[in-house]
Write a protein that holds these residues in place. Structure first.
Motif, mmCIF file in Angstrom:
data_model
loop_
_atom_site.group_PDB
_atom_site.id
_atom_site.type_symbol
_atom_site.label_atom_id
_atom_site.label_comp_id
_atom_site.label_asym_id
_atom_site.label_seq_id
_atom_site.Cartn_x
_atom_site.Cartn_y
_atom_site.Cartn_z
ATOM 1 N N ILE A 209 -59.145 -2.247 46.042
ATOM 2 C CA ILE A 209 -60.028 -1.692 45.009
ATOM 3 C C ILE A 209 -61.236 -2.604 44.754
ATOM 4 C CG2 ILE A 209 -58.215 -0.329 43.927
ATOM 5 C CD1 ILE A 209 -57.998 -2.429 41.736
ATOM 6 N N ARG A 210 -61.097 -3.885 45.040
ATOM 7 C CA ARG A 210 -62.217 -4.825 44.900
ATOM 8 C C ARG A 210 -63.328 -4.511 45.898
ATOM 9 N NH1 ARG A 210 -62.252 -8.953 48.049
ATOM 10 N NH2 ARG A 210 -60.017 -8.659 48.363
ATOM 11 N N ASN A 211 -62.980 -3.853 46.991
ATOM 12 C CA ASN A 211 -63.960 -3.530 48.026
ATOM 13 C C ASN A 211 -64.556 -2.135 47.874
ATOM 14 O OD1 ASN A 211 -63.565 -6.022 49.321
ATOM 15 N ND2 ASN A 211 -61.813 -5.230 50.461
ATOM 16 N N PHE A 212 -64.094 -1.361 46.891
ATOM 17 C CA PHE A 212 -64.708 -0.063 46.660
ATOM 18 C C PHE A 212 -66.194 -0.274 46.354
ATOM 19 C CE2 PHE A 212 -60.697 2.320 44.920
ATOM 20 C CZ PHE A 212 -60.123 2.236 46.177
ATOM 21 N N VAL A 213 -67.003 0.628 46.860
ATOM 22 C CA VAL A 213 -68.428 0.557 46.540
ATOM 23 C C VAL A 213 -68.626 0.883 45.065
ATOM 24 C CG1 VAL A 213 -70.707 1.499 47.054
ATOM 25 C CG2 VAL A 213 -69.060 1.112 48.911
ATOM 26 N N PHE A 214 -67.981 1.967 44.613
ATOM 27 C CA PHE A 214 -68.001 2.340 43.203
ATOM 28 C C PHE A 214 -66.555 2.565 42.772
ATOM 29 C CE2 PHE A 214 -72.132 3.835 44.857
ATOM 30 C CZ PHE A 214 -72.953 3.017 44.090
ATOM 31 N N LEU A 215 -66.035 1.662 41.961
ATOM 32 C CA LEU A 215 -64.632 1.694 41.570
ATOM 33 C C LEU A 215 -64.262 3.000 40.878
ATOM 34 C CD1 LEU A 215 -61.891 0.310 41.278
ATOM 35 C CD2 LEU A 215 -62.782 -0.890 39.270
ATOM 36 N N GLU A 216 -65.143 3.497 40.033
ATOM 37 C CA GLU A 216 -64.862 4.737 39.312
ATOM 38 C C GLU A 216 -64.622 5.894 40.280
ATOM 39 O OE1 GLU A 216 -67.454 2.817 38.901
ATOM 40 O OE2 GLU A 216 -67.583 2.174 36.790
ATOM 41 N N GLN A 217 -65.456 5.971 41.307
ATOM 42 C CA GLN A 217 -65.330 7.047 42.293
ATOM 43 C C GLN A 217 -64.030 6.919 43.072
ATOM 44 O OE1 GLN A 217 -68.951 7.905 44.423
ATOM 45 N NE2 GLN A 217 -67.829 8.536 46.271
ATOM 46 N N GLY A 218 -63.645 5.704 43.406
ATOM 47 C CA GLY A 218 -62.393 5.497 44.122
ATOM 48 C C GLY A 218 -61.190 5.909 43.298
ATOM 49 N N LEU A 219 -61.187 5.570 42.013
ATOM 50 C CA LEU A 219 -60.074 5.966 41.139
ATOM 51 C C LEU A 219 -60.003 7.477 40.984
ATOM 52 C CD1 LEU A 219 -60.287 3.231 38.350
ATOM 53 C CD2 LEU A 219 -58.531 3.456 40.120
ATOM 54 N N GLU A 220 -61.149 8.128 40.911
ATOM 55 C CA GLU A 220 -61.169 9.591 40.820
ATOM 56 C C GLU A 220 -60.565 10.231 42.068
ATOM 57 O OE1 GLU A 220 -65.261 10.462 40.151
ATOM 58 O OE2 GLU A 220 -65.229 9.775 38.056
#
Length: 248
Positions: free
Chosen positions: A139-150
């Motif tokens: 999750i630290r490597n997500f470009v946009f954490l919010e989008q990854g969680l969605e």
């Protein structure tokens, strides 16, 4: 309009972060497992077992190992889910997955693990198709954490569970001082010695320090719909396990 995101201490275009992260893992894939074991002093084996315990997995479960890398979580999940279960290992790096396939074959679980190359924030996977989602240091490597969680919320079935393990900053001051020295002085040098390149390990050290605090991640998970969002520090906070459930 160009969207910017954090890449360690820098702010760069979102598309550049995806490219750089992919390049890191493609470069170190062959030696990734050795580096992971040596540079964590073997702690990651204990941390992964703790994360699996928090997942409450059952035989026959459908599991997504997201940002799967070489598939450590996928192999553990395959053993628990059993022959009636199914594990999908999804990662952006083909080289990492190639190494993972070899591990799955040696562990005799190749028939239970399916490998999919894809972006964690734009998965080509069906809605509500998994009982559980695991993310190891991803999750630290997500470009946009919010989008990854969605996206994770979208692919979870009602009642499904997310467990994500991520690096963090130690809580005790003297351990934190040693950790800072190790991260910036020793880790890049040792990483280059093992894998041939230091840059992924410099990024690792910086990205841990700009990543939101566990309390902020817990709050964000709640905002994105996860019930019972919680976090558990491991080894004085060197790593953190985040967990949450999708409402029934």
């Amino acid at each position: 309009m160009t969207r910017y995101t954090s890449y360690g201490y820098q702010k760069i275009p979102a598309s550049d972060k995806r490219r750089l992260i992919l390049g890191h893992f493609e470069t170190i894939a062959r030696r990734y497992d050795l580096a992971d074991a040596l540079l964590s002093f073997g702690l990651h084996f204990l941390w992964r077992r703790r994360a699996m315990h928090r997942l409450h997995l059952h035989p026959g479960a459908r599991v997504l190992d997201l940002c799967a890398g070489t598939g450590d979580f996928a192999l553990l999940a395959a053993r628990v889910a059993g022959p009636d279960g199914r594990v999908v290992a999804c990662d952006i790096s083909r080289a990492m997955m190639t190494a993972g396939r070899d591990k799955a074959a040696r562990a005799h679980v190749s028939d239970r693990v399916f490998w999919v190359q894809g972006d964690a924030e734009r998965m080509g996977l069906a809605r509500e198709s998994f009982d559980a989602v695991l993310v190891g240091y991803g999750i630290r490597n997500f470009v946009f954490l919010e989008q990854g969680l969605e996206e994770i919320f979208r692919v979870l079935r009602p009642g499904g569970r997310l467990v994500a393990m991520e690096f963090s900053i130690p809580r005790t001051a003297w351990i934190r001082t040693i950790y800072h020295h190790y991260s910036f002085q020793i880790l890049p040098w040792a990483g280059k010695l093992i894998t041939g390149t230091a840059e992924p390990f410099r990024y690792l050290a910086e990205s841990v320090r700009v990543f939101p605090a566990p309390e902020q991640i817990q709050k964000l998970m709640t905002e994105k719909g996860f019930a019972k969002a919680a976090y558990e520090p491991l080894s004085n906070g060197l790593a953190v396990i985040y967990s949450g459930e999708k409402y029934e």
